[in-house]
Design a protein around this motif. Structure first.
Motif, mmCIF file in Angstrom:
data_model
loop_
_atom_site.group_PDB
_atom_site.id
_atom_site.type_symbol
_atom_site.label_atom_id
_atom_site.label_comp_id
_atom_site.label_asym_id
_atom_site.label_seq_id
_atom_site.Cartn_x
_atom_site.Cartn_y
_atom_site.Cartn_z
ATOM 1 N N GLY A 162 42.460 19.034 17.728
ATOM 2 C CA GLY A 162 42.712 19.988 16.660
ATOM 3 C C GLY A 162 42.176 21.354 17.019
ATOM 4 N N ASN A 163 42.186 22.265 16.043
ATOM 5 C CA ASN A 163 41.742 23.641 16.240
ATOM 6 C C ASN A 163 40.306 23.793 15.751
ATOM 7 O OD1 ASN A 163 44.308 24.400 17.217
ATOM 8 N ND2 ASN A 163 45.053 24.763 15.133
ATOM 9 N N TYR A 164 39.548 24.633 16.477
ATOM 10 C CA TYR A 164 38.146 24.872 16.157
ATOM 11 C C TYR A 164 37.842 26.352 16.282
ATOM 12 C CZ TYR A 164 37.555 19.822 16.468
ATOM 13 O OH TYR A 164 37.678 18.480 16.273
ATOM 14 N N HIS A 165 36.831 26.769 15.520
ATOM 15 C CA HIS A 165 36.345 28.142 15.568
ATOM 16 C C HIS A 165 35.004 28.137 16.288
ATOM 17 C CE1 HIS A 165 35.931 32.318 14.275
ATOM 18 N NE2 HIS A 165 34.667 32.048 13.950
ATOM 19 N N LYS A 219 22.412 29.253 30.475
ATOM 20 C CA LYS A 219 22.087 28.612 29.189
ATOM 21 C C LYS A 219 20.865 29.213 28.510
ATOM 22 C CE LYS A 219 19.308 24.931 31.278
ATOM 23 N NZ LYS A 219 19.153 23.455 31.423
ATOM 24 N N ASP A 220 19.999 29.915 29.265
ATOM 25 C CA ASP A 220 18.837 30.530 28.626
ATOM 26 C C ASP A 220 19.188 31.857 27.954
ATOM 27 O OD1 ASP A 220 19.390 31.621 31.103
ATOM 28 O OD2 ASP A 220 17.332 32.300 31.425
ATOM 29 N N LYS A 221 20.432 32.295 28.092
ATOM 30 C CA LYS A 221 20.849 33.563 27.490
ATOM 31 C C LYS A 221 21.920 33.407 26.428
ATOM 32 C CE LYS A 221 19.786 36.366 31.599
ATOM 33 N NZ LYS A 221 20.326 37.329 32.589
ATOM 34 N N VAL A 222 22.713 32.349 26.495
ATOM 35 C CA VAL A 222 23.848 32.213 25.596
ATOM 36 C C VAL A 222 23.918 30.785 25.068
ATOM 37 C CG1 VAL A 222 25.482 31.592 27.423
ATOM 38 C CG2 VAL A 222 26.321 32.698 25.334
ATOM 39 N N HIS A 223 24.394 30.612 23.834
ATOM 40 C CA HIS A 223 24.656 29.294 23.254
ATOM 41 C C HIS A 223 25.837 29.427 22.297
ATOM 42 C CE1 HIS A 223 21.875 31.205 20.362
ATOM 43 N NE2 HIS A 223 22.582 30.573 19.460
ATOM 44 N N PHE A 224 26.384 28.279 21.887
ATOM 45 C CA PHE A 224 27.623 28.251 21.113
ATOM 46 C C PHE A 224 27.439 27.403 19.853
ATOM 47 C CE2 PHE A 224 28.538 28.548 25.619
ATOM 48 C CZ PHE A 224 29.376 29.642 25.703
ATOM 49 N N ASP A 225 28.166 27.787 18.812
ATOM 50 C CA ASP A 225 28.297 27.009 17.584
ATOM 51 C C ASP A 225 29.777 26.726 17.364
ATOM 52 O OD1 ASP A 225 25.553 27.147 17.139
ATOM 53 O OD2 ASP A 225 25.721 28.972 15.931
ATOM 54 N N ILE A 226 30.104 25.474 17.037
ATOM 55 C CA ILE A 226 31.492 25.052 16.857
ATOM 56 C C ILE A 226 31.699 24.709 15.384
ATOM 57 C CG2 ILE A 226 33.265 23.413 17.574
ATOM 58 C CD1 ILE A 226 31.721 23.011 20.167
ATOM 59 N N PHE A 227 32.728 25.312 14.792
ATOM 60 C CA PHE A 227 33.046 25.095 13.379
ATOM 61 C C PHE A 227 34.451 24.510 13.271
ATOM 62 C CE2 PHE A 227 29.892 28.418 13.507
ATOM 63 C CZ PHE A 227 29.050 28.157 12.433
ATOM 64 N N SER A 228 34.692 23.846 12.179
ATOM 65 C CA SER A 228 36.023 23.304 11.922
ATOM 66 C C SER A 228 36.986 24.427 11.525
ATOM 67 C CB SER A 228 35.956 22.250 10.802
ATOM 68 O OG SER A 228 35.504 22.859 9.597
ATOM 69 N N GLU A 229 38.269 24.127 11.601
ATOM 70 C CA GLU A 229 39.284 25.114 11.237
ATOM 71 C C GLU A 229 39.370 25.242 9.723
ATOM 72 O OE1 GLU A 229 43.961 26.038 12.334
ATOM 73 O OE2 GLU A 229 43.227 23.971 12.221
ATOM 74 N N ALA A 230 39.467 26.475 9.238
ATOM 75 C CA ALA A 230 39.589 26.718 7.796
ATOM 76 C C ALA A 230 40.207 28.086 7.587
ATOM 77 C CB ALA A 230 38.233 26.633 7.100
ATOM 78 N N THR A 231 40.938 28.217 6.502
ATOM 79 C CA THR A 231 41.541 29.508 6.184
ATOM 80 C C THR A 231 40.515 30.501 5.660
ATOM 81 O OG1 THR A 231 42.092 28.654 3.990
ATOM 82 C CG2 THR A 231 43.777 28.443 5.697
ATOM 83 N N ASP A 232 39.472 29.994 5.019
ATOM 84 C CA ASP A 232 38.416 30.843 4.482
ATOM 85 C C ASP A 232 37.147 30.606 5.292
ATOM 86 O OD1 ASP A 232 36.741 32.432 3.062
ATOM 87 O OD2 ASP A 232 37.062 31.463 1.113
ATOM 88 N N GLU A 233 36.435 31.680 5.585
ATOM 89 C CA GLU A 233 35.208 31.590 6.383
ATOM 90 C C GLU A 233 34.164 30.706 5.701
ATOM 91 O OE1 GLU A 233 32.857 32.377 9.713
ATOM 92 O OE2 GLU A 233 34.950 32.954 9.348
ATOM 93 N N HIS A 234 34.104 30.715 4.405
ATOM 94 C CA HIS A 234 33.101 29.931 3.680
ATOM 95 C C HIS A 234 33.434 28.444 3.662
ATOM 96 C CE1 HIS A 234 31.157 33.603 2.277
ATOM 97 N NE2 HIS A 234 32.353 34.068 1.945
ATOM 98 N N ASP A 235 34.656 28.093 3.998
ATOM 99 C CA ASP A 235 35.056 26.685 3.992
ATOM 100 C C ASP A 235 34.876 26.013 5.346
ATOM 101 O OD1 ASP A 235 35.750 26.968 1.352
ATOM 102 O OD2 ASP A 235 37.871 27.423 1.795
ATOM 103 N N ARG A 236 34.421 26.758 6.325
ATOM 104 C CA ARG A 236 34.236 26.163 7.652
ATOM 105 C C ARG A 236 33.041 25.195 7.645
ATOM 106 N NH1 ARG A 236 37.530 28.721 11.199
ATOM 107 N NH2 ARG A 236 38.116 30.889 10.779
ATOM 108 N N ARG A 237 33.212 24.104 8.338
ATOM 109 C CA ARG A 237 32.158 23.102 8.456
ATOM 110 C C ARG A 237 31.594 23.120 9.873
ATOM 111 N NH1 ARG A 237 32.352 17.923 10.319
ATOM 112 N NH2 ARG A 237 34.639 18.094 10.439
ATOM 113 N N LEU A 238 30.253 23.154 9.979
ATOM 114 C CA LEU A 238 29.610 23.169 11.292
ATOM 115 C C LEU A 238 29.755 21.800 11.940
ATOM 116 C CD1 LEU A 238 27.870 24.696 13.379
ATOM 117 C CD2 LEU A 238 25.852 23.852 12.164
#
Length: 379
Positions: free
Chosen positions: A252-255, A217-236
């Protein structure tokens, strides 16, 4: 009547002489008490009578008033207890047996529950098990306030919520981690029990740089976004998630974006979360960690006060740092390492291989301008 008897009371002959003599007899003790000691009524009065202390009674009250004297308690004597009547002595009394444990009535769990309340509980999915805890219940008014937001009417936490609210419509939101559901409830004012189904599951993430190198955990972390067709429409949805932690999400699906270090080691994946299940996702990072140093010869001592720049082969700046032993994580690929010491530049090319951490040495012979004089020790 003779002249001697005029003006005197009439007295019987012989009686007045006797009465006068008797009066003199009774007056003698009184006259003796009034007379001063030593005789002589014409002498001045002397001191009064003196009584010796031994002649005074020790308890005048007892002598003069008849009050009995008190005595101190010499010792504690036992008090005699009353004895039972002779008719009860030696008789066998038959008393009812007392049980060793008498069960006490348990209080009702509904003792504090309003008689006409709105009771809510949730299940994991439509036909799934009940959720016993970690729920946050919020009741909102359906009419927006002046600021355009729905006013909060009541809040409760736990597996089950009991609301004592007036009859009317409400907007209910129940949260389960980062999962939740919103629905409208029409409360009639009578006792109502309603079940809310939350279609949610769990997501557990981890990352590795090679087959046997799991990142901590001191080297890696994750961000989870909602599914969207456009990258700018993703919600954190969740940020800075540590590996191995279960995150509750709606199905559901997540990025998912995995970041290894702070430079350019980034990995992306599409993950599906199923209701009522925990999904484990392992992401692979094609990167490695390298430590750089400027030396006069291989294996030599690193020169201090050195500034570093990492660029791509096309000249794009990747990262900068200062120090004798800078360390960073870079994605797999080819790079140009530039070291600056005492206004002199040194550079070399280096290839980063995934999962292979290494030390990179830049020699003082790797001058950008070979005609420049040699540098000193850097101290």
């Amino acid at each position: 009547m003779s002249d001697h008897t005029k003006g005197r009371p009439n007295m019987r002959p012989g009686f007045g002489t006797a009465s006068f003599a008797l009066s003199i007899l009774f007056l003698q003790p009184a006259l003796a008490q009034q007379a001063p000691p030593g005789g002589g009524g014409h002498e001045p009065e002397g001191p009064g009578a003196y009584a010796s202390p031994s002649a005074i009674p020790k308890d005048p009250a007892a002598v003069d008033l008849g009050i009995p004297t008190s005595r101190g308690l010499k010792k504690l004597e036992p008090i005699a207890l009353p004895q039972p009547p002779p008719s009860l002595q030696g008789s066998d009394l038959k008393l009812p047996a007392i049980p060793a444990f008498a069960p006490q009535p348990q209080p009702s769990l509904n003792i504090t529950r309003p008689p006409n309340a709105l009771t809510l509980h949730a299940t994991l999915g439509k036909d799934g098990p009940s959720i016993p805890s970690d729920l946050v219940w919020r009741l909102f008014s359906p009419d927006p306030a002046a600021d355009g937001k729905l006013p909060v009417i009541a809040v409760a936490k736990g597996g089950e919520a009991v609301f004592d609210v007036p009859p009317g419509p409400y907007i209910l939101h129940v949260g389960f981690g980062r999962a939740g559901v919103t629905k409208r409830i029409d409360f009639s004012g009578r006792e109502t029990r309603e079940t809310v189904a939350i279609d949610a599951g769990g997501l557990r993430l981890s990352a590795k740089a090679s087959a046997d190198a799991v990142l901590t955990k001191d080297k890696v972390h994750f961000d989870i976004f909602s599914e969207a067709t456009d990258e700018h429409d993703r919600r954190l949805v969740a940020s800075e998630v540590e590996p191995g932690v279960v995150i509750r999400l709606n199905s559901g699906n997540y990025h998912v974006v995995s970041r290894y270090g702070d430079v350019n080691a980034v990995s992306r994946a599409e993950v599906r979360v199923e209701s009522g299940r925990i999904t484990d996702a392992v992401m692979t990072q094609r990167a490695a960690q390298l430590t750089m140093k400027l030396v006069r010869e291989h294996g030599g001592e690193a020169l201090a006060d050195t500034a570093w720049s990492i660029t791509s082969m096309q000249g794009d700046l990747i990262s900068e740092s200062v120090g004798a032993f800078p360390s960073m994580v870079l994605a797999e690929g080819d790079y140009v390492i530039v070291a600056r010491n005492k206004d002199r530049l040194f550079q070399r090319q280096f290839a980063v291989k995934s999962g292979v951490d290494s030390d990179v040495e830049v020699l003082t012979s790797d001058l950008v301008d070979p005609n420049s004089p040699d540098i000193g020790t850097g101290d």
